[in-house]
Design a protein around this motif. Structure first.
Motif, PDB file in Angstrom:
ATOM      1  N   ASP A  81       5.389  22.131  14.718  1.00 25.25           N
ATOM      2  CA  ASP A  81       6.764  22.299  14.248  1.00 25.25           C
ATOM      3  C   ASP A  81       7.414  20.951  13.945  1.00 25.25           C
ATOM      4  OD1 ASP A  81       6.532  25.028  14.514  1.00 25.25           O
ATOM      5  OD2 ASP A  81       7.525  25.123  16.475  1.00 25.25           O
ATOM      6  N   ILE A  82       7.144  19.944  14.782  1.00 28.37           N
ATOM      7  CA  ILE A  82       7.691  18.600  14.546  1.00 28.37           C
ATOM      8  C   ILE A  82       7.135  18.019  13.251  1.00 28.37           C
ATOM      9  CG2 ILE A  82       7.814  16.237  15.431  1.00 28.37           C
ATOM     10  CD1 ILE A  82       7.672  17.354  18.244  1.00 28.37           C
ATOM     11  N   LEU A  83       5.823  18.154  13.050  1.00 28.18           N
ATOM     12  CA  LEU A  83       5.190  17.623  11.840  1.00 28.18           C
ATOM     13  C   LEU A  83       5.730  18.307  10.584  1.00 28.18           C
ATOM     14  CD1 LEU A  83       1.491  17.373  13.108  1.00 28.18           C
ATOM     15  CD2 LEU A  83       3.060  15.480  12.674  1.00 28.18           C
ATOM     16  N   VAL A  84       5.891  19.616  10.638  1.00 21.96           N
ATOM     17  CA  VAL A  84       6.423  20.355   9.486  1.00 21.96           C
ATOM     18  C   VAL A  84       7.858  19.943   9.202  1.00 21.96           C
ATOM     19  CG1 VAL A  84       7.096  22.653   8.659  1.00 21.96           C
ATOM     20  CG2 VAL A  84       4.880  22.322   9.773  1.00 21.96           C
ATOM     21  N   ASP A  85       8.659  19.839  10.255  1.00 22.78           N
ATOM     22  CA  ASP A  85      10.063  19.470  10.103  1.00 22.78           C
ATOM     23  C   ASP A  85      10.219  18.076   9.493  1.00 22.78           C
ATOM     24  OD1 ASP A  85      12.869  20.128  10.526  1.00 22.78           O
ATOM     25  OD2 ASP A  85      12.861  18.570  12.057  1.00 22.78           O
ATOM     26  N   ALA A  86       9.270  17.172   9.806  1.00 27.62           N
ATOM     27  CA  ALA A  86       9.335  15.802   9.283  1.00 27.62           C
ATOM     28  C   ALA A  86       8.577  15.638   7.965  1.00 27.62           C
ATOM     29  CB  ALA A  86       8.780  14.826  10.318  1.00 27.62           C
ATOM     30  N   GLY A  87       7.945  16.727   7.486  1.00 28.22           N
ATOM     31  CA  GLY A  87       7.176  16.645   6.254  1.00 28.22           C
ATOM     32  C   GLY A  87       5.910  15.808   6.395  1.00 28.22           C
ATOM     33  N   MET A  88       5.309  15.838   7.586  1.00 28.47           N
ATOM     34  CA  MET A  88       4.145  14.990   7.874  1.00 28.47           C
ATOM     35  C   MET A  88       2.881  15.820   8.131  1.00 28.47           C
ATOM     36  SD  MET A  88       5.295  11.731   8.044  1.00 28.47           S
ATOM     37  CE  MET A  88       4.322  10.788   9.227  1.00 28.47           C
ATOM     38  N   GLU A  89       2.820  17.042   7.593  1.00 24.17           N
ATOM     39  CA  GLU A  89       1.655  17.899   7.856  1.00 24.17           C
ATOM     40  C   GLU A  89       0.363  17.306   7.305  1.00 24.17           C
ATOM     41  OE1 GLU A  89       4.496  20.876   5.841  1.00 24.17           O
ATOM     42  OE2 GLU A  89       4.532  18.692   6.127  1.00 24.17           O
ATOM     43  N   GLU A  90       0.445  16.602   6.187  1.00 24.98           N
ATOM     44  CA  GLU A  90      -0.747  16.053   5.532  1.00 24.98           C
ATOM     45  C   GLU A  90      -0.842  14.546   5.661  1.00 24.98           C
ATOM     46  OE1 GLU A  90      -2.890  18.176   4.442  1.00 24.98           O
ATOM     47  OE2 GLU A  90      -1.539  19.878   4.778  1.00 24.98           O
ATOM     48  N   HIS A 149       5.146   6.728  12.772  1.00 25.98           N
ATOM     49  CA  HIS A 149       3.784   6.313  13.151  1.00 25.98           C
ATOM     50  C   HIS A 149       3.309   7.123  14.354  1.00 25.98           C
ATOM     51  CE1 HIS A 149       0.542   3.770  14.784  1.00 25.98           C
ATOM     52  NE2 HIS A 149       0.386   3.344  13.544  1.00 25.98           N
ATOM     53  N   VAL A 150       4.227   7.431  15.272  1.00 26.34           N
ATOM     54  CA  VAL A 150       3.875   8.269  16.424  1.00 26.34           C
ATOM     55  C   VAL A 150       3.442   9.658  15.941  1.00 26.34           C
ATOM     56  CG1 VAL A 150       4.743   9.359  18.533  1.00 26.34           C
ATOM     57  CG2 VAL A 150       5.415   7.022  17.980  1.00 26.34           C
ATOM     58  N   LEU A 151       4.107  10.168  14.903  1.00 26.76           N
ATOM     59  CA  LEU A 151       3.727  11.468  14.350  1.00 26.76           C
ATOM     60  C   LEU A 151       2.325  11.427  13.748  1.00 26.76           C
ATOM     61  CD1 LEU A 151       6.986  12.837  12.666  1.00 26.76           C
ATOM     62  CD2 LEU A 151       6.183  13.064  15.011  1.00 26.76           C
ATOM     63  N   LYS A 152       1.957  10.308  13.144  1.00 30.47           N
ATOM     64  CA  LYS A 152       0.602  10.157  12.596  1.00 30.47           C
ATOM     65  C   LYS A 152      -0.429  10.216  13.728  1.00 30.47           C
ATOM     66  CE  LYS A 152       2.038   7.365   8.601  1.00 30.47           C
ATOM     67  NZ  LYS A 152       1.929   6.059   7.923  1.00 30.47           N
ATOM     68  N   TYR A 153      -0.072   9.642  14.855  1.00 25.55           N
ATOM     69  CA  TYR A 153      -0.950   9.716  16.033  1.00 25.55           C
ATOM     70  C   TYR A 153      -1.047  11.152  16.541  1.00 25.55           C
ATOM     71  CZ  TYR A 153      -2.282   9.244  20.962  1.00 25.55           C
ATOM     72  OH  TYR A 153      -2.881   9.388  22.192  1.00 25.55           O
ATOM     73  N   LEU A 154       0.088  11.865  16.562  1.00 24.38           N
ATOM     74  CA  LEU A 154       0.092  13.251  17.009  1.00 24.38           C
ATOM     75  C   LEU A 154      -0.723  14.147  16.081  1.00 24.38           C
ATOM     76  CD1 LEU A 154       3.828  13.701  18.110  1.00 24.38           C
ATOM     77  CD2 LEU A 154       1.816  13.596  19.588  1.00 24.38           C
ATOM     78  N   LYS A 155      -0.728  13.816  14.798  1.00 21.72           N
ATOM     79  CA  LYS A 155      -1.523  14.585  13.843  1.00 21.72           C
ATOM     80  C   LYS A 155      -2.994  14.569  14.236  1.00 21.72           C
ATOM     81  CE  LYS A 155      -2.849  16.447   9.881  1.00 21.72           C
ATOM     82  NZ  LYS A 155      -2.616  17.872   9.528  1.00 21.72           N
ATOM     83  N   GLY A 156      -3.476  13.435  14.733  1.00 21.35           N
ATOM     84  CA  GLY A 156      -4.880  13.313  15.126  1.00 21.35           C
ATOM     85  C   GLY A 156      -5.169  13.828  16.521  1.00 21.35           C
ATOM     86  N   THR A 157      -4.121  14.082  17.308  1.00 21.06           N
ATOM     87  CA  THR A 157      -4.311  14.575  18.687  1.00 21.06           C
ATOM     88  C   THR A 157      -3.543  15.887  18.883  1.00 21.06           C
ATOM     89  OG1 THR A 157      -2.461  13.190  19.451  1.00 21.06           O
ATOM     90  CG2 THR A 157      -4.681  12.266  19.635  1.00 21.06           C
TER      91      THR A 157
END
Length: 390
Positions: free
Chosen positions: A127-136, A206-214
Protein backbone atom coordinates in the motif's frame (compact mmCIF):
# COMPACT_ATOMS: atom_id res chain seq x y z
CA UNK A 1 -28.83 23.86 21.10
CA UNK A 2 -31.97 22.70 19.34
CA UNK A 3 -33.84 19.41 19.70
CA UNK A 4 -33.63 16.96 16.78
CA UNK A 5 -36.37 17.15 14.16
CA UNK A 6 -39.49 15.25 15.20
CA UNK A 7 -38.80 15.42 18.95
CA UNK A 8 -41.64 17.36 20.57
CA UNK A 9 -41.18 16.71 24.29
CA UNK A 10 -38.49 19.33 24.80
CA UNK A 11 -39.65 22.72 26.09
CA UNK A 12 -38.08 26.04 24.99
CA UNK A 13 -34.68 26.59 26.60
CA UNK A 14 -34.23 22.97 27.63
CA UNK A 15 -31.07 20.98 26.84
CA UNK A 16 -30.27 17.27 26.77
CA UNK A 17 -28.27 15.28 29.28
CA UNK A 18 -26.38 12.31 27.87
CA UNK A 19 -26.77 9.17 29.97
CA UNK A 20 -24.01 7.41 28.03
CA UNK A 21 -21.06 8.45 25.93
CA UNK A 22 -21.54 8.72 22.18
CA UNK A 23 -19.02 7.61 19.58
CA UNK A 24 -16.95 10.56 18.44
CA UNK A 25 -17.02 12.50 21.69
CA UNK A 26 -13.63 13.06 23.30
CA UNK A 27 -14.60 11.15 26.45
CA UNK A 28 -15.85 8.14 24.47
CA UNK A 29 -12.53 6.27 24.49
CA UNK A 30 -12.17 6.71 28.25
CA UNK A 31 -15.71 5.48 28.89
CA UNK A 32 -15.18 2.48 26.60
CA UNK A 33 -12.02 1.55 28.47
CA UNK A 34 -13.83 1.75 31.81
CA UNK A 35 -16.67 -0.40 30.48
CA UNK A 36 -14.32 -3.06 29.11
CA UNK A 37 -12.22 -3.05 32.29
CA UNK A 38 -15.35 -3.56 34.40
CA UNK A 39 -16.40 -6.56 32.32
CA UNK A 40 -12.96 -8.21 32.33
CA UNK A 41 -12.64 -7.53 36.06
CA UNK A 42 -15.99 -9.28 36.62
CA UNK A 43 -14.58 -12.26 34.70
CA UNK A 44 -11.67 -12.39 37.21
CA UNK A 45 -9.05 -10.97 34.86
CA UNK A 46 -6.19 -9.00 36.35
CA UNK A 47 -4.81 -5.94 34.56
CA UNK A 48 -1.05 -5.94 34.08
CA UNK A 49 0.85 -3.18 35.85
CA UNK A 50 3.49 -3.30 33.10
CA UNK A 51 1.09 -2.88 30.18
CA UNK A 52 -2.46 -1.70 30.87
CA UNK A 53 -3.74 -3.25 27.63
CA UNK A 54 -2.81 -6.74 28.91
CA UNK A 55 -5.16 -8.80 31.11
CA UNK A 56 -4.43 -12.25 32.55
CA UNK A 57 -6.39 -14.86 34.49
CA UNK A 58 -5.56 -18.12 36.22
CA UNK A 59 -8.62 -20.22 36.92
CA UNK A 60 -9.07 -23.95 37.49
CA UNK A 61 -5.43 -24.51 36.58
CA UNK A 62 -5.83 -22.81 33.19
CA UNK A 63 -4.15 -19.57 32.09
CA UNK A 64 -5.81 -17.01 29.81
CA UNK A 65 -4.49 -13.80 28.23
CA UNK A 66 -6.49 -10.94 26.74
CA UNK A 67 -4.72 -8.21 24.77
CA UNK A 68 -6.68 -5.06 23.91
CA UNK A 69 -6.06 -2.32 21.37
CA UNK A 70 -9.05 0.07 21.57
CA UNK A 71 -11.82 -2.30 20.36
CA UNK A 72 -9.61 -4.94 18.73
CA UNK A 73 -9.08 -7.85 21.11
CA UNK A 74 -6.89 -10.96 21.09
CA UNK A 75 -7.76 -13.87 23.39
CA UNK A 76 -5.46 -16.83 23.96
CA UNK A 77 -4.71 -19.36 26.66
CA UNK A 78 -4.39 -22.98 27.66
CA UNK A 79 -8.12 -23.83 27.63
CA UNK A 80 -10.30 -23.61 24.51
CA UNK A 81 -13.46 -23.93 26.60
CA UNK A 82 -12.51 -20.96 28.80
CA UNK A 83 -11.58 -18.94 25.71
CA UNK A 84 -15.02 -19.69 24.25
CA UNK A 85 -16.68 -18.63 27.51
CA UNK A 86 -14.81 -15.30 27.52
CA UNK A 87 -15.78 -14.63 23.90
CA UNK A 88 -19.40 -15.42 24.73
CA UNK A 89 -19.34 -12.96 27.66
CA UNK A 90 -17.85 -10.27 25.40
CA UNK A 91 -20.48 -10.95 22.76
CA UNK A 92 -23.34 -10.73 25.24
CA UNK A 93 -22.01 -7.41 26.56
CA UNK A 94 -20.90 -5.71 23.32
CA UNK A 95 -21.93 -7.91 20.31
CA UNK A 96 -18.50 -8.80 18.94
CA UNK A 97 -17.38 -10.19 15.60
CA UNK A 98 -15.31 -13.36 16.06
CA UNK A 99 -12.68 -13.57 13.30
CA UNK A 100 -11.41 -17.01 14.36
CA UNK A 101 -7.72 -17.92 14.57
CA UNK A 102 -5.29 -15.00 14.42
CA UNK A 103 -4.20 -14.24 10.84
CA UNK A 104 -4.32 -10.44 10.63
CA UNK A 105 -4.21 -7.85 13.40
CA UNK A 106 -3.70 -4.08 13.12
CA UNK A 107 -2.04 -4.41 9.72
CA UNK A 108 0.22 -7.28 10.84
CA UNK A 109 -0.06 -10.56 8.95
CA UNK A 110 0.40 -13.67 11.09
CA UNK A 111 1.45 -17.01 9.57
CA UNK A 112 1.75 -20.00 11.88
CA UNK A 113 3.08 -23.52 11.50
CA UNK A 114 4.48 -26.23 13.77
CA UNK A 115 7.90 -24.55 13.82
CA UNK A 116 6.83 -21.07 14.87
CA UNK A 117 5.12 -17.81 13.97
CA UNK A 118 5.96 -15.39 11.16
CA UNK A 119 4.94 -11.73 11.44
CA UNK A 120 5.01 -9.42 8.43
CA UNK A 121 3.38 -6.30 7.00
CA UNK A 122 3.49 -7.24 3.32
CA UNK A 123 0.12 -5.75 2.41
CA UNK A 124 0.96 -2.55 4.31
CA UNK A 125 4.26 -2.20 2.41
CA UNK A 126 2.48 -2.73 -0.91
CA UNK A 127 0.00 0.00 0.00
CA UNK A 128 2.88 2.39 0.78
CA UNK A 129 4.59 1.63 -2.54
CA UNK A 130 1.35 2.12 -4.50
CA UNK A 131 0.54 5.35 -2.67
CA UNK A 132 4.03 6.71 -3.49
CA UNK A 133 3.93 5.49 -7.10
CA UNK A 134 6.95 3.24 -6.48
CA UNK A 135 5.52 -0.17 -7.47
CA UNK A 136 7.99 -0.56 -10.36
CA UNK A 137 11.01 1.13 -8.79
CA UNK A 138 14.53 -0.27 -8.80
CA UNK A 139 15.61 -2.22 -5.71
CA UNK A 140 18.13 -0.78 -3.22
CA UNK A 141 20.39 -3.14 -1.20
CA UNK A 142 20.17 -1.11 2.05
CA UNK A 143 17.74 1.41 3.57
CA UNK A 144 20.16 4.35 3.38
CA UNK A 145 23.50 4.97 1.70
CA UNK A 146 26.50 4.22 3.92
CA UNK A 147 27.48 7.18 6.08
CA UNK A 148 24.59 9.37 4.94
CA UNK A 149 24.03 12.37 7.23
CA UNK A 150 21.12 14.59 6.26
CA UNK A 151 21.02 18.27 7.19
CA UNK A 152 18.04 20.37 8.29
CA UNK A 153 19.44 23.30 6.29
CA UNK A 154 20.75 21.83 3.02
CA UNK A 155 18.43 21.51 0.01
CA UNK A 156 15.29 23.20 -1.25
CA UNK A 157 12.25 23.23 1.02
CA UNK A 158 9.23 21.10 0.11
CA UNK A 159 6.97 24.15 0.18
CA UNK A 160 4.15 22.62 -1.87
CA UNK A 161 4.28 19.01 -0.67
CA UNK A 162 5.61 18.82 2.93
CA UNK A 163 2.65 16.64 3.94
CA UNK A 164 3.76 13.99 1.43
CA UNK A 165 7.02 13.56 3.36
CA UNK A 166 5.32 13.62 6.76
CA UNK A 167 2.74 11.07 5.71
CA UNK A 168 5.43 8.77 4.29
CA UNK A 169 7.64 8.91 7.40
CA UNK A 170 4.60 8.35 9.62
CA UNK A 171 3.76 5.19 7.68
CA UNK A 172 7.36 4.02 7.92
CA UNK A 173 7.23 4.52 11.69
CA UNK A 174 4.31 2.10 11.94
CA UNK A 175 6.11 -0.34 9.67
CA UNK A 176 8.83 -0.55 12.32
CA UNK A 177 6.58 -2.91 14.32
CA UNK A 178 7.94 -5.86 12.31
CA UNK A 179 10.98 -4.30 10.63
CA UNK A 180 13.81 -3.52 13.06
CA UNK A 181 16.15 -3.08 10.08
CA UNK A 182 14.40 0.26 9.41
CA UNK A 183 14.85 1.57 12.96
CA UNK A 184 17.88 3.78 12.26
CA UNK A 185 16.60 5.03 8.89
CA UNK A 186 13.21 6.08 10.23
CA UNK A 187 14.76 7.70 13.31
CA UNK A 188 17.05 9.75 11.06
CA UNK A 189 14.27 10.79 8.68
CA UNK A 190 11.82 11.70 11.45
CA UNK A 191 14.09 14.54 12.62
CA UNK A 192 13.06 16.71 9.66
CA UNK A 193 9.27 16.54 9.92
CA UNK A 194 8.93 20.22 10.84
CA UNK A 195 10.70 21.50 7.71
CA UNK A 196 11.32 18.72 5.15
CA UNK A 197 13.60 19.36 2.17
CA UNK A 198 14.21 17.69 -1.18
CA UNK A 199 17.19 15.55 0.04
CA UNK A 200 15.03 14.26 2.89
CA UNK A 201 12.30 13.12 0.51
CA UNK A 202 14.87 11.47 -1.78
CA UNK A 203 16.26 9.54 1.20
CA UNK A 204 12.75 8.46 2.23
CA UNK A 205 12.06 7.24 -1.32
CA UNK A 206 15.36 5.32 -1.17
CA UNK A 207 13.95 3.45 1.84
CA UNK A 208 10.96 2.49 -0.33
CA UNK A 209 13.35 1.07 -2.94
CA UNK A 210 14.83 -1.09 -0.19
CA UNK A 211 11.33 -2.18 0.89
CA UNK A 212 10.54 -3.14 -2.70
CA UNK A 213 13.34 -5.73 -2.53
CA UNK A 214 12.35 -6.97 0.95
CA UNK A 215 8.58 -6.96 0.48
CA UNK A 216 8.07 -10.45 1.93
CA UNK A 217 10.39 -9.98 4.89
CA UNK A 218 9.20 -10.29 8.47
CA UNK A 219 10.09 -11.46 11.96
CA UNK A 220 10.34 -15.17 12.71
CA UNK A 221 9.56 -16.50 16.20
CA UNK A 222 10.71 -20.07 16.68
CA UNK A 223 8.51 -22.41 18.71
CA UNK A 224 11.55 -24.40 19.87
CA UNK A 225 13.63 -21.46 21.13
CA UNK A 226 14.58 -21.36 24.80
CA UNK A 227 13.35 -18.61 27.14
CA UNK A 228 16.72 -17.14 28.13
CA UNK A 229 16.69 -13.33 27.94
CA UNK A 230 19.73 -11.56 26.47
CA UNK A 231 20.29 -7.99 25.31
CA UNK A 232 22.66 -6.03 23.07
CA UNK A 233 23.38 -2.37 23.77
CA UNK A 234 25.18 0.02 21.43
CA UNK A 235 25.69 3.72 20.80
CA UNK A 236 27.04 5.85 17.97
CA UNK A 237 29.05 8.56 19.71
CA UNK A 238 28.38 12.16 18.69
CA UNK A 239 26.55 10.99 15.58
CA UNK A 240 24.44 14.14 15.22
CA UNK A 241 26.61 16.65 13.37
CA UNK A 242 24.51 19.60 14.61
CA UNK A 243 23.91 18.85 18.28
CA UNK A 244 26.83 16.41 18.85
CA UNK A 245 24.44 14.14 20.73
CA UNK A 246 24.92 10.38 20.49
CA UNK A 247 22.51 7.73 19.32
CA UNK A 248 21.50 4.88 21.65
CA UNK A 249 20.11 1.53 20.59
CA UNK A 250 19.29 -1.85 22.06
CA UNK A 251 17.97 -5.22 20.97
CA UNK A 252 16.43 -7.66 23.45
CA UNK A 253 16.03 -11.36 22.68
CA UNK A 254 14.13 -14.21 24.31
CA UNK A 255 16.14 -17.17 23.12
CA UNK A 256 16.74 -16.49 19.42
CA UNK A 257 13.61 -14.35 19.09
CA UNK A 258 13.86 -10.56 18.93
CA UNK A 259 11.16 -9.06 21.16
CA UNK A 260 12.18 -5.45 21.75
CA UNK A 261 14.40 -2.89 20.01
CA UNK A 262 14.86 0.86 19.93
CA UNK A 263 16.90 3.65 18.37
CA UNK A 264 16.87 7.02 20.12
CA UNK A 265 19.01 10.14 20.30
CA UNK A 266 20.42 10.76 23.77
CA UNK A 267 19.15 13.75 25.75
CA UNK A 268 22.57 15.19 26.54
CA UNK A 269 26.01 15.38 24.94
CA UNK A 270 28.39 12.58 25.94
CA UNK A 271 32.07 13.42 26.39
CA UNK A 272 33.36 10.05 25.20
CA UNK A 273 32.26 6.91 23.38
CA UNK A 274 32.37 5.00 26.70
CA UNK A 275 29.98 7.52 28.24
CA UNK A 276 27.61 7.30 25.27
CA UNK A 277 27.56 3.52 25.43
CA UNK A 278 27.12 3.58 29.19
CA UNK A 279 24.01 5.75 28.87
CA UNK A 280 22.73 3.27 26.30
CA UNK A 281 23.37 0.40 28.73
CA UNK A 282 21.33 2.24 31.37
CA UNK A 283 18.38 2.59 28.96
CA UNK A 284 18.70 -1.09 28.03
CA UNK A 285 18.66 -2.10 31.70
CA UNK A 286 15.43 -0.15 32.22
CA UNK A 287 13.87 -2.01 29.30
CA UNK A 288 15.00 -5.35 30.74
CA UNK A 289 13.39 -4.55 34.09
CA UNK A 290 10.11 -3.81 32.29
CA UNK A 291 10.32 -6.98 30.18
CA UNK A 292 10.96 -9.11 33.26
CA UNK A 293 7.80 -7.68 34.85
CA UNK A 294 5.80 -8.34 31.69
CA UNK A 295 7.05 -11.92 31.49
CA UNK A 296 6.14 -12.40 35.15
CA UNK A 297 2.56 -11.38 34.31
CA UNK A 298 2.62 -14.02 31.56
CA UNK A 299 3.93 -16.59 34.07
CA UNK A 300 7.24 -16.98 32.23
CA UNK A 301 10.23 -17.31 34.60
CA UNK A 302 13.36 -15.32 33.74
CA UNK A 303 16.74 -16.86 34.43
CA UNK A 304 19.03 -14.36 36.17
CA UNK A 305 21.40 -12.71 35.65
CA UNK A 306 20.47 -11.43 32.19
CA UNK A 307 23.50 -11.04 29.95
CA UNK A 308 23.93 -7.55 28.53
CA UNK A 309 26.38 -7.45 25.60
CA UNK A 310 28.43 -4.33 24.88
CA UNK A 311 31.34 -3.78 22.47
CA UNK A 312 33.10 -1.11 24.55
CA UNK A 313 35.49 -2.45 27.20
CA UNK A 314 35.48 0.76 29.26
CA UNK A 315 31.69 0.87 29.47
CA UNK A 316 31.62 -2.83 30.28
CA UNK A 317 33.98 -2.45 33.24
CA UNK A 318 32.34 0.62 34.79
CA UNK A 319 29.41 -1.32 36.39
CA UNK A 320 31.89 -3.67 38.04
CA UNK A 321 33.89 -0.84 39.59
CA UNK A 322 31.96 1.27 42.13
CA UNK A 323 34.70 3.93 42.29
CA UNK A 324 33.60 7.36 41.05
CA UNK A 325 36.23 9.78 39.88
CA UNK A 326 36.48 13.12 38.11
CA UNK A 327 35.72 11.74 34.65
CA UNK A 328 32.58 9.87 35.64
CA UNK A 329 31.03 11.86 38.50
CA UNK A 330 28.45 13.41 36.13
CA UNK A 331 27.29 9.85 35.31
CA UNK A 332 26.37 8.99 38.89
CA UNK A 333 22.66 8.54 38.25
CA UNK A 334 23.14 6.04 35.43
CA UNK A 335 26.06 4.36 37.18
CA UNK A 336 24.15 3.88 40.45
CA UNK A 337 21.25 2.33 38.58
CA UNK A 338 23.34 -0.21 36.68
CA UNK A 339 25.55 -0.93 39.70
CA UNK A 340 22.44 -1.77 41.72
CA UNK A 341 21.19 -4.14 39.03
CA UNK A 342 24.58 -5.85 38.74
CA UNK A 343 24.88 -6.15 42.53
CA UNK A 344 21.36 -7.57 42.74
CA UNK A 345 22.27 -10.24 40.18
CA UNK A 346 19.72 -8.96 37.67
CA UNK A 347 22.19 -8.32 34.82
CA UNK A 348 25.77 -9.16 34.01
CA UNK A 349 27.81 -7.37 31.38
CA UNK A 350 29.69 -9.25 28.67
CA UNK A 351 31.91 -8.15 25.82
CA UNK A 352 30.96 -8.74 22.20
CA UNK A 353 33.06 -7.84 19.18
CA UNK A 354 31.89 -4.96 17.03
CA UNK A 355 31.38 -7.36 14.12
CA UNK A 356 28.89 -9.37 16.22
CA UNK A 357 27.18 -6.37 17.83
CA UNK A 358 23.60 -6.94 16.67
CA UNK A 359 22.47 -3.50 17.80
CA UNK A 360 24.92 -1.92 15.34
CA UNK A 361 22.28 -2.05 12.61
CA UNK A 362 20.10 0.21 14.78
CA UNK A 363 22.62 3.05 15.15
CA UNK A 364 24.05 3.69 11.68
CA UNK A 365 23.69 3.03 7.97
CA UNK A 366 25.90 0.06 7.07
CA UNK A 367 27.22 -1.30 3.80
CA UNK A 368 24.86 -3.80 2.20
CA UNK A 369 26.89 -6.93 3.07
CA UNK A 370 27.19 -6.12 6.79
CA UNK A 371 23.58 -4.92 6.84
CA UNK A 372 22.29 -8.26 5.54
CA UNK A 373 24.46 -10.26 7.96
CA UNK A 374 22.95 -8.46 10.96
CA UNK A 375 19.56 -8.47 9.22
CA UNK A 376 19.51 -12.28 9.34
CA UNK A 377 20.82 -12.45 12.92
CA UNK A 378 17.89 -10.32 14.12
CA UNK A 379 15.53 -13.09 13.01
CA UNK A 380 14.27 -11.44 9.84
CA UNK A 381 13.38 -13.92 7.09
CA UNK A 382 11.40 -13.86 3.86
CA UNK A 383 8.14 -15.64 3.21
CA UNK A 384 9.97 -17.76 0.62
CA UNK A 385 12.22 -19.10 3.40
CA UNK A 386 9.16 -19.79 5.51
CA UNK A 387 7.41 -21.74 2.79
CA UNK A 388 10.62 -23.61 1.91
CA UNK A 389 11.05 -24.79 5.50
CA UNK A 390 13.28 -23.27 8.16
Amino acid sequence: MTPPAGYTKAKPGEVFRLKRSLYGLKQASRQWNKELYALLHSLKFKQSTQDYSLYTRTQDGEFLVVLVYVDDILVTGTSTSQIAAVKLALDEAFTIKDLGDLTYFLGIEVHRNDKGIFLSQRKYIKDILVDAGMEECFVAPAPLSTGLKLSPEVGDLLDSTPDVYRRLVGRLLYLGITRPDLSYSVQHLSQFMHSPRVPHLKAALHVLKYLKGTLDTGLWYSATSDLKVTAYSDADWSSCQFTNRSLSSYAVFIGSNLVSWKTKKQQSVSKSSAEAKYRSMSATTSELVWIQGLLADLQIPVSLPITLYCDNTSAEHLPENPMFHEKTKHLKRDMHYILEQVAAGFIQTAHVSTANQLADILTKSLNSSHHHVLFAKLGLISKVQLEGGI
